[in-house]
Design a protein around this motif. Structure first.
Motif, short mmCIF file in Angstrom:
data_model
loop_
_atom_site.label_atom_id
_atom_site.label_comp_id
_atom_site.label_asym_id
_atom_site.label_seq_id
_atom_site.Cartn_x
_atom_site.Cartn_y
_atom_site.Cartn_z
N HIS A 1 -2.41 9.89 12.50
CA HIS A 1 -3.60 9.74 13.33
C HIS A 1 -3.20 9.91 14.80
O HIS A 1 -2.18 9.40 15.24
CB HIS A 1 -4.24 8.37 13.11
CG HIS A 1 -4.58 8.08 11.68
ND1 HIS A 1 -5.66 8.65 11.05
CD2 HIS A 1 -3.97 7.31 10.75
CE1 HIS A 1 -5.71 8.23 9.79
NE2 HIS A 1 -4.69 7.41 9.59
N ALA B 1 -0.75 11.00 6.17
CA ALA B 1 -1.64 11.22 7.30
C ALA B 1 -1.03 10.70 8.60
O ALA B 1 -0.42 9.62 8.63
CB ALA B 1 -2.98 10.53 7.06
N THR C 1 0.82 -1.21 0.00
CA THR C 1 0.00 0.00 0.00
C THR C 1 0.86 1.27 0.00
O THR C 1 0.38 2.34 0.35
CB THR C 1 -0.91 0.02 1.24
OG1 THR C 1 -0.12 -0.07 2.44
CG2 THR C 1 -1.89 -1.14 1.21
N SER D 1 -5.39 -0.52 10.29
CA SER D 1 -5.08 0.18 9.05
C SER D 1 -6.29 0.99 8.62
O SER D 1 -7.40 0.84 9.15
CB SER D 1 -4.69 -0.82 7.96
OG SER D 1 -5.81 -1.63 7.62
N ASP D 2 -6.10 1.82 7.63
CA ASP D 2 -7.20 2.66 7.15
C ASP D 2 -8.34 1.83 6.57
O ASP D 2 -9.49 2.30 6.52
CB ASP D 2 -6.70 3.67 6.12
CG ASP D 2 -5.81 4.74 6.75
OD1 ASP D 2 -5.90 4.93 7.98
OD2 ASP D 2 -5.04 5.38 6.01
N ASP D 3 -8.05 0.61 6.10
CA ASP D 3 -9.12 -0.25 5.58
C ASP D 3 -9.57 -1.29 6.60
O ASP D 3 -10.21 -2.28 6.24
CB ASP D 3 -8.69 -0.92 4.27
CG ASP D 3 -7.52 -1.88 4.43
OD1 ASP D 3 -6.86 -1.85 5.50
OD2 ASP D 3 -7.24 -2.65 3.49
N ARG E 1 -2.51 -1.60 15.88
CA ARG E 1 -3.37 -0.51 15.43
C ARG E 1 -4.20 -1.05 14.27
O ARG E 1 -3.96 -2.17 13.80
CB ARG E 1 -2.56 0.71 14.99
CG ARG E 1 -1.64 0.46 13.82
CD ARG E 1 -0.65 1.62 13.60
NE ARG E 1 0.17 1.42 12.41
CZ ARG E 1 -0.13 1.88 11.21
NH1 ARG E 1 -1.26 2.57 11.01
NH2 ARG E 1 0.65 1.66 10.19
N HIS F 1 -9.61 5.15 16.39
CA HIS F 1 -8.50 4.88 15.46
C HIS F 1 -7.18 5.29 16.11
O HIS F 1 -6.50 6.22 15.67
CB HIS F 1 -8.73 5.65 14.16
CG HIS F 1 -7.85 5.19 13.03
ND1 HIS F 1 -7.33 3.92 12.95
CD2 HIS F 1 -7.41 5.83 11.92
CE1 HIS F 1 -6.60 3.81 11.86
NE2 HIS F 1 -6.63 4.96 11.21
N HIS G 1 1.52 5.46 8.57
CA HIS G 1 2.01 4.42 7.65
C HIS G 1 3.52 4.62 7.55
O HIS G 1 4.00 5.58 6.95
CB HIS G 1 1.36 4.62 6.29
CG HIS G 1 1.62 3.53 5.28
ND1 HIS G 1 2.89 3.15 4.88
CD2 HIS G 1 0.75 2.75 4.57
CE1 HIS G 1 2.80 2.19 3.98
NE2 HIS G 1 1.51 1.93 3.78
#
Length: 434
Positions: free
Chosen positions: A128, A126, A21, A299-301, A297, A283, A190
């Motif tokens: 978080h 990004a 990714t 992931s975004d998906d 954690r 998140h 990431h």
């Protein structure tokens, strides 16, 4: 055997969720022939890329040489947590170095977080907010809550929220912990995209990056540029920065005596969908209080990215999923049926006292590494500190370098067996819940 090639294919990112990714970044040409630069940087992880970026923005010519790809090592494989403070907590720092030094080290770590967030924003990556600390025993919980109070009272840091069992379980739905805290000032990212983003920024500033360029030797001579010799070319440089961390190998024996490579492992699940709420209510990222830390954690998906388990030596285990799965299920037994779609390992570096090792191995050479699992922000800061030191502004570098980092006992031959014995003892304590 060279750690750079023990587990990975030359010039390729290891298969991982991060590599799958990642942001686009074309392979860079290897170093061929002779290159002249003000500064040669060895290693294209956070440390080296941050150094290159800040040097290039200051107008110096920079050549970065990397044996594989940008972010190939720990920078592109880690848990992505941007933690607060140093690897050691402020009570430990105060007891050994005094309140003033502890405050200075805390302030530098805050600067490291701010720098990392700023560079991520410049690169469009990004970040978080939020990292929770999970405690297993009443003593650990008392210590965590005491540290939150001390940080607010003595350090002006009020971002850590103490959580009892009920509050913590509402945030992290697991029966493995009795409480903890949530640091809203920490974050997660990431990690490979952060490295690639920093590489793009460094190139935009004028730094040259040479991939697939293994450094074989560094030669220094008084009054002449240092020679960084690679397989098919060399860099002549007035200054050299060693930023190889766990992959530095034997390029400098003084650094190698204090910086120990150690392997850590991560898995990622299939997307959890609605079941993600059974893992984390927000998140955020989490790290627990075990000596061999579990960390995770989403992931975004909606995949669970979970790290756990370590080994020493050169080789990764043949079945990384089997290595990590028991750690994951000890926290979330309800995920036993979930497929682990990705599994990877990486080599980081630790020091005896878990403080970063900053050194001047030669008059024109600076080194930084040994972040001991706390390197996303600190490595980024140390790169900038070395860039400043090259330019004659060494106060920050010297302050961290003044923190003593003792060599591992036993020298090159015995340091691994001795560390294995020590790690085995602490792993037993983890299993017993001591």
């Amino acid at each position: 055997m060279n750690l750079l090639f023990a587990n990975d294919r030359a010039g390729q990112y290891p298969p991982s969720l991060y590599a799958e990714t990642r942001l686009p970044f074309d392979p860079q040409p290897p170093l061929r022939g002779e290159q002249r630069a003000d500064v040669a940087v060895i290693g294209a992880g956070y440390t080296g890329l941050s150094a290159a970026l800040h040097l290039a923005r200051a107008g110096l010519s920079v050549a970065v040489v990397e044996a594989h790809r940008v972010g190939f090592g720990a920078s592109g494989r880690n848990g992505g947590q941007i933690g607060s403070g140093q690897r050691q907590e402020v009570d430990w720092l105060e007891s050994r170095y005094g309140r003033d030094t502890a405050r200075q080290l805390w302030a530098m770590a805050e600067d490291a977080k701010a720098l990392t967030r700023d560079l991520a924003a410049q690169a469009g990556v990004a970040v978080h907010d939020g990292v929770a600390h999970a405690c297993r025993t009443a003593a650990e919980l008392r210590h965590a809550h005491d540290m939150a109070e001390r940080l607010a009272r003595d350090y002006g840091y009020d971002r850590v929220q103490p959580l009892n069992r009920e509050a913590f379980r509402a945030l992290v739905p697991s029966d493995a912990y009795i409480g903890g805290d949530l640091d809203r000032g920490a974050g997660h990212v990431h990690p490979l995209n952060l490295a690639i983003g920093m590489a793009r920024l460094a190139q935009d500033a004028g730094a040259q990056i040479f991939e697939a360029s293994l450094v074989r030797d560094i030669r220094h001579a008084a009054g002449r540029p240092s020679v960084v010799q690679c397989d098919h070319g060399r860099v002549l440089a007035d200054h050299v920065i060693l930023a190889g961390n766990g992959y530095l190998g034997g390029l400098d024996r003084r650094v190698a005596a204090r910086v120990m490579p150690i392997n850590n492992f991560i898995v990622a699940t299939a997307p959890l969908g609605d079941r993600a709420a059974q893992v984390l209510a927000e998140h955020i990222a989490v790290a627990d209080s075990k000596f061999v830390v579990n960390y995770w954690r989403l992931s975004d998906d909606g995949r669970l990215i979970f790290g756990g388990g370590e080994n020493l030596g050169y080789r990764f285990p043949t079945d990384i999923r089997a290595k990590v799965r028991p750690h994951l299920l000890s926290v979330y037994p309800g995920l036993e049926d979930v497929e682990l779609t990705h599994a990877w390992g990486g080599t980081l570096a630790i020091t005896m006292n878990r403080m970063p090792c900053l050194m001047r191995p030669a008059p024109n050479t600076l080194a930084a590494g040994g972040y001991s699992g706390h390197g996303v922000a600190m490595a980024t800061l140390c790169g900038r500190l070395m860039a400043e030191a090259v330019r004659g502004q060494a106060a920050g570098f010297d302050a961290l370098a003044a923190v003593p980092v003792p060599p591992f006992p036993g020298g090159a031959l015995l340091r691994w067996p001795l560390l294995v014995a020590g790690m085995s003892w602490f792993a037993l304590r983890d299993r017993l819940g001591v």
